[in-house]
Design an enzyme around this catalytic site. Structure first.
Site, PDB file in Angstrom:
ATOM      1  CG  ASN A  12      -1.746   1.221   1.381  1.00 28.11           C
ATOM      2  OD1 ASN A  12      -1.795   2.047   0.471  1.00 28.11           O
ATOM      3  ND2 ASN A  12      -2.412   1.357   2.525  1.00 28.11           N
ATOM      4  CE  LYS A  14      -0.188   3.145   4.797  1.00 25.63           C
ATOM      5  NZ  LYS A  14      -0.090   3.218   6.251  1.00 25.63           N
ATOM      6  CG  HIS A  99      -5.735   1.996   5.298  1.00 19.07           C
ATOM      7  ND1 HIS A  99      -5.293   2.888   6.236  1.00 19.07           N
ATOM      8  CD2 HIS A  99      -4.754   1.080   5.139  1.00 19.07           C
ATOM      9  CE1 HIS A  99      -4.074   2.522   6.620  1.00 19.07           C
ATOM     10  NE2 HIS A  99      -3.729   1.439   5.972  1.00 19.07           N
ATOM     11  CD  GLU A 101      -2.901   5.469   6.786  1.00 18.40           C
ATOM     12  OE1 GLU A 101      -2.947   5.482   5.540  1.00 18.40           O
ATOM     13  OE2 GLU A 101      -1.959   4.956   7.419  1.00 18.40           O
ATOM     14  CD  GLU A 171      -3.438  -2.380   7.341  1.00 17.93           C
ATOM     15  OE1 GLU A 171      -2.402  -2.675   6.746  1.00 17.93           O
ATOM     16  OE2 GLU A 171      -3.985  -1.269   7.244  1.00 17.93           O
ATOM     17  N   GLY A 177       2.737   2.170  10.968  1.00 20.37           N
ATOM     18  CA  GLY A 177       3.717   3.242  10.847  1.00 20.37           C
ATOM     19  C   GLY A 177       4.406   3.596  12.155  1.00 20.37           C
ATOM     20  CB  SER A 217       5.418  -2.077  12.014  1.00 19.08           C
ATOM     21  OG  SER A 217       5.048  -0.740  12.320  1.00 19.08           O
TER      22      SER A 217
HETATM   23  P1  13P Z   1       3.141   0.318   7.792  1.00 17.59           P
HETATM   24  O1  13P Z   1       3.630  -0.968   7.144  1.00 17.59           O
HETATM   25  O2  13P Z   1       3.866   1.526   7.340  1.00 17.59           O
HETATM   26  O3  13P Z   1       3.032   0.171   9.278  1.00 17.59           O
HETATM   27  O4  13P Z   1       1.631   0.527   7.254  1.00 17.59           O
HETATM   28  C1  13P Z   1       0.729  -0.514   7.324  1.00 17.59           C
HETATM   29  C2  13P Z   1      -0.462  -0.153   6.547  1.00 17.59           C
HETATM   30  O5  13P Z   1      -1.200   0.756   6.914  1.00 17.59           O
HETATM   31  C3  13P Z   1      -0.720  -0.865   5.290  1.00 17.59           C
HETATM   32  O6  13P Z   1      -1.986  -0.597   4.785  1.00 17.59           O
END
Ligand code: 13P
Length: 255
Positions: A12, A14, A99, A101, A171, A177, A217
């Site tokens: 992803n 982003k 997601h 976010e 997740e 992150g 992560s």
């Molecule tokens: P990270 O791998 O940066 O923690 O992000 C995970 C994520 O949100 C994947 O959709």
């Protein structure tokens, strides 16, 4: 690794990568991953890079294209939205939905995510539906309750035929992150809980077929242990998917 379900590892990206950067990354991944057949590999660039990446992906046999969101509507007066018919022009196969976010910043609800999931299936694409608890919810022992609400709400209205073509991504919000990965046991427990819930909502046979990714992560160093868990069927990778080397190593270490 011999698993009942084929692993699916998705990057992803982003809101990262210009067109030029995205094309470079895809070229590096194509080279590094050419020999990998054991894993379904997906990259999800931002909308603006879908066209160039889709051209480059034609050269690869084993990398599929995903989008990071999609409208629940198909063409019309919906300013700023992107629909299934547009994504299909670029050979998109998967769409990330819900997601954390987007749940946080765009206030996406389970009901909206369910509508989007139905629209994704109606277009013969596959949704990757994300769920996960916050740190406060985990500390208040609400993890299973939150997951149950999100899974039931976000998959509402899907048929048994559609659920087996749906990917779920667990997740935990506190692991995204942050460098904090769920322990393998925490991941396995959450995945097993989700699968038991799917068996109740659909049936045992369908639940066994659904692939559940872990996200939060994921790195080359922890991928193998996470993927070795019985109910962990892949990964949704953020930060570590922005660089060819680390994404390719996650995939290779998972096999
Ligand atoms: P990270 O791998 O940066 O923690 O992000 C995970 C994520 O949100 C994947 O959709």
């Amino acid at each position: 690794m011999n698993k009942e379900r084929k692993l699916i590892i998705a990057g992803n990206w982003k809101m990262n990568k210009t067109v030029a950067e995205a094309t470079d990354l895809l070229a590096d991944l194509t080279r590094d991953l050419a020999a990998v057949k054991e894993v379904d590999i997906v990259v999800c660039p931002p909308f603006t890079a879908l066209q160039s990446v889709s051209k480059a992906i034609l050269e690869t046999k084993n990398i599929k294209l995903g989008a990071q969101n999609m409208s629940e509507n198909n063409f019309g007066a919906f300013t700023g939205e992107i629909c299934a018919g547009m994504l299909k022009e670029f050979s998109v196969r998967y769409v990330i939905l819900g997601h954390s976010e987007r749940r946080l910043y765009q206030k996406e609800s389970d009901a909206l995510i369910a509508k989007k999931a139905s629209a994704v299936h109606a277009a013969a694409l596959k949704p990757i539906v994300c769920v996960g608890e916050t740190l406060a919810e985990r500390e208040a022992n609400q993890t299973e309750k939150v997951l149950e609400t999100q899974v039931r709400g976000s998959l509402a209205g899907l048929t048994k035929e559609q659920i087996v073509e749906t990917v779920l991504a667990y997740e935990p919000v506190w692991a995204i992150g942050t460098g904090k990965t769920a322990t393998t046991q925490q991941a396995q427990d959450a995945h097993a809980f989700i699968r038991r819930l799917l068996a109740k909502m659909f049936d045992e046979a369908a639940a066994k077929k659904v692939r559940i990714q872990y996200g939060g992560s994921v790195k080359p160093a922890n991928a193998k242990e996470l993927m070795s868990q019985l109910d962990v069927d892949g990964a949704l990778v953020g930060g570590a998917s922005l660089e060819a080397r680390s994404f390719a190593d996650i995939i290779k270490n998972s096999i």
